[in-house]
Scaffold this active site. Structure first.
Site, PDB file in Angstrom:
ATOM      1  NE  ARG A  45       0.916  13.956   0.204  1.00  0.00           N
ATOM      2  CZ  ARG A  45       0.777  15.125   0.843  1.00  0.00           C
ATOM      3  NH1 ARG A  45       1.454  15.354   1.960  1.00  0.00           N
ATOM      4  NH2 ARG A  45      -0.042  16.062   0.381  1.00  0.00           N
ATOM      5  CE  LYS A 136      -6.408  -0.392   2.009  1.00  0.00           C
ATOM      6  NZ  LYS A 136      -5.032  -0.223   2.545  1.00  0.00           N
ATOM      7  CE  LYS A 219      -3.729  -5.139   1.937  1.00  0.00           C
ATOM      8  NZ  LYS A 219      -3.194  -4.011   1.166  1.00  0.00           N
TER       9      LYS A 219
HETATM   10  P1  13P Z   1       0.982  -3.296   5.053  1.00  0.00           P
HETATM   11  O1  13P Z   1       1.475  -4.336   4.091  1.00  0.00           O
HETATM   12  O2  13P Z   1       2.039  -2.272   5.418  1.00  0.00           O
HETATM   13  O3  13P Z   1       0.279  -3.896   6.231  1.00  0.00           O
HETATM   14  O4  13P Z   1      -0.086  -2.414   4.285  1.00  0.00           O
HETATM   15  C1  13P Z   1      -1.008  -3.020   3.493  1.00  0.00           C
HETATM   16  C2  13P Z   1      -2.234  -2.227   3.488  1.00  0.00           C
HETATM   17  O5  13P Z   1      -2.676  -1.772   2.455  1.00  0.00           O
HETATM   18  C3  13P Z   1      -2.947  -1.997   4.750  1.00  0.00           C
HETATM   19  O6  13P Z   1      -4.221  -1.503   4.490  1.00  0.00           O
END
Ligand code: 13P
Length: 340
Positions: A45, A136, A219
């Site tokens: 990772r 996030k 987002k």
């Molecule tokens: P994806 O762009 O693969 O959907 O992932 C973005 C993300 O951070 C989902 O929480």
């Protein structure tokens, strides 16, 4: 130099730049590694993510921030440099996933709620100390027979708003992520209807929780047909319907919207973003916060082998730059091919 939360939020959606979502939990990264037959070890990772973050040119030109997982923000590169420092040295901002993942929602069959508010103020404080500038939290809304329920939308919107308030108080810009999944056979109009409902509810809860919108980034998913839908919308229709819903729901005080890719093909995710920006002027910056659409090609090119480090970086850099162009409304299929 300390930045205000408004300045951090603006920097996250700086012109021609977007966010790399590299915050896969250990379970999610295992699924990604399984697809290339690589063992899910801490070292693998680390090596994989170090490869991405050391793509210096692309990081400097197209990446405004990187969302990290708890393990990664504490991890050091092979030479001992903290990965968060490698990111910061490129000028990108380190960010951190702070939600605790989804759990089944009581009395709502097939629906989930994101957990992780308990103890969050303490964790935010620790992450600020580790260099994080933003956070996030991802809420997940599924479309299906009889769902989503209002119970699910309300519970998730409330948790998102509580999270956002806690982050702001602790000094992190919250990325507010309500994801309406593209799994299922629903058409694009059903996605538009649910996305509008979810966003209206999210902004209502943010208001009730006294969240300063100028200090946040949204987002969202794009408005798109379910993967199993018989009628797949054109790129132009996705762009038009997504902007229409966002204009109805997202106050102009929000500095930027950074989409998730959600399972779209790499090039669709880029093309959709480009088309939306080409429709401007818009009330907010429109950018990307892609996980899969930025990493899929790089993951494959790398395939867990040290000798593929440069090839992985080339693949990542290409996608990062194409999305950077899309964030500025300057992408084209010719540019896609010219560099490829
Ligand atoms: P994806 O762009 O693969 O959907 O992932 C973005 C993300 O951070 C989902 O929480």
């Amino acid at each position: 130099m300390t930045m205000t939360l408004e300045q951090v939020a603006e920097a996250m959606v700086a012109p021609g730049k977007g966010i790399l979502a590299a915050d896969e939990s250990s379970g999610t990264i295992k699924r990604r590694f399984d697809s290339i037959k690589v063992e899910n070890t801490e070292e693998n990772r680390r090596d994989y993510r170090e490869m991405l973050f050391r793509s210096t040119d692309a990081m400097k030109t197209a990446i405004s921030g990187v969302i990290l997982y708890d393990e990664t923000i504490r991890q050091k590169a092979k030479d001992g440099t903290p990965l968060a420092k490698i990111i910061a040295d490129t000028g990108a901002l380190p960010g951190i996933k702070v939600d605790g993942g989804t759990k089944p929602l009581q009395f709502c069959k097939g629906e989930v709620v994101t957990e992780g508010l308990d103890g969050l103020p303490g964790r935010v404080k620790e992450y600020v100390g580790l260099g994080a500038k933003f956070a996030k939290w991802r809420a997940v809304i599924d479309i299906g027979q009889g769902i989503p329920s209002y119970t699910c939308i309300k519970a998730n919107a409330h948790a998102l708003a509580r999270y956002a308030a806690i982050c702001i108080e602790g000094g992190l810009v919250p990325i507010v992520e309500p994801e309406v999944l593209m799994d299922g056979a629903h058409d694009i109009d059903r996605c538009a209807e649910v996305t509008e409902w979810v966003l209206k509810e999210v902004y209502q809860e943010l208001y009730y929780n006294r969240v300063v919108l100028e200090q946040t980034i949204l987002k969202p998913n794009m408005v798109i047909a379910g993967k199993q839908s018989a009628r797949q919308a054109s790129r132009a229709e996705v762009a038009e319907k997504t902007v229409k819903v966002l204009k109805r729901c997202v106050p102009a005080a929000v500095p930027g919207i950074a989409f998730l890719s959600g399972g779209q093909s790499d090039e669709d995710a880029t093309a959709h973003l480009h088309l939306m920006n080409a429709m401007g002027p818009l009330p907010w910056k429109l950018s990307f916060s892609y996980g899969r659409a930025l990493q899929a090609a790089a993951l494959k090119a790398w395939s867990g082998k040290a000798e593929n480090f440069a090839a992985g970086q080339r693949a990542f850099s290409h996608r990062a730059k194409m999305n950077g162009l899309a964030a500025a409304g300057k992408w084209s299929e010719q540019k896609e091919k010219a560099v490829a």
